[in-house]
Design an enzyme around this catalytic site. Structure first.
Site, PDB file in Angstrom:
ATOM      1  N   CYS A  66      36.522  87.225  56.625  1.00 26.39           N
ATOM      2  CA  CYS A  66      37.278  86.324  55.750  1.00 26.39           C
ATOM      3  C   CYS A  66      37.183  86.885  54.334  1.00 26.39           C
ATOM      4  O   CYS A  66      36.783  88.034  54.156  1.00 26.39           O
ATOM      5  CB  CYS A  66      36.740  84.888  55.826  1.00 26.39           C
ATOM      6  SG  CYS A  66      35.108  84.668  55.093  1.00 26.39           S
ATOM      7  N   ALA A  67      37.510  86.102  53.342  1.00 25.07           N
ATOM      8  CA  ALA A  67      37.514  86.599  51.969  1.00 25.07           C
ATOM      9  C   ALA A  67      36.109  86.894  51.448  1.00 25.07           C
ATOM     10  O   ALA A  67      35.877  87.927  50.828  1.00 25.07           O
ATOM     11  CB  ALA A  67      38.219  85.608  51.049  1.00 25.07           C
TER      12      ALA A  67
END
Length: 190
Positions: A66-67
């Site tokens: 994810c980020a």
């Protein structure tokens, strides 16, 4: 609750060719830049994709991305609860890019802010709006600011984010059914 195994940026880069990489960000975030070869299965769709992720995990290691690493840790825990082992990328795509590694972008996509940035913007705007309306219109509008502050505290304590869940439903963040179908087919073929 155990912390999922994390792969460092260097190890992930060296093993990228042998990993099934699943990006759990929204399709808009994914289109804005993802690891080479990563497949997009938004966090809210992990349970639906579970049989195909299990199939991919039976054939090799799975890396969840994810980020920043928070959503991928949640996804890894969900998978572990369903007897699927997966690792998370330390620092997420932000650390990957900061390390000078390539992010692939969808050529037809418009730029979409990351979910954390969308949450910060929305929370800030709601607090500001509540303060302004509370000072200029009626003091009861200050409750909007207090509600957002309480939500942020709850979010930090529980490592969940209701605002992100709501924002993920906006059209620019919402996955299209065809995209998930293609992704699941790709997982089955691995």
């Amino acid at each position: 609750m155990t912390t999922p195994t994390a792969l460092g940026i260097d190890e992930a880069r060296d093993r990228l060719h042998e990993l099934t990489v699943i990006d759990v960000r929204t399709p808009g975030e994914y289109a804005g830049g993802h690891l080479p070869g990563a497949l997009n299965v938004p966090l809210g769709q992990i349970r639906q994709a579970l049989p195909d992720i299990r199939h991919a995990a039976a054939r090799g290691d799975v890396l969840i991305v994810c980020a920043s690493g928070a959503r991928s840790e949640n996804a890894c825990r969900m998978l572990a609860d369903n007897h699927v082992t997966a690792a998370t990328l330390s620092g997420g795509t932000a650390a990957w890019a900061a390390g000078g590694n390539e992010l692939r972008r969808e050529s037809t996509s418009r730029a979409t802010w990351g979910m954390e940035r969308q949450v910060r913007f929305t929370a800030g705007m709601l607090v500001l709006l509540g303060l302004l309306l509370g000072l200029l219109v009626h003091p009861a509008f200050l409750l909007v600011s207090a509600g957002v502050a309480g939500g942020l505290v709850f979010s930090a304590l529980t490592d969940t984010c209701g605002m992100a869940a709501l924002l993920a439903r906006l059209p620019h963040n919402r996955p299209r059914a065809a995209d998930l179908a293609i992704t699941l087919a790709a997982l089955r073929s691995r």
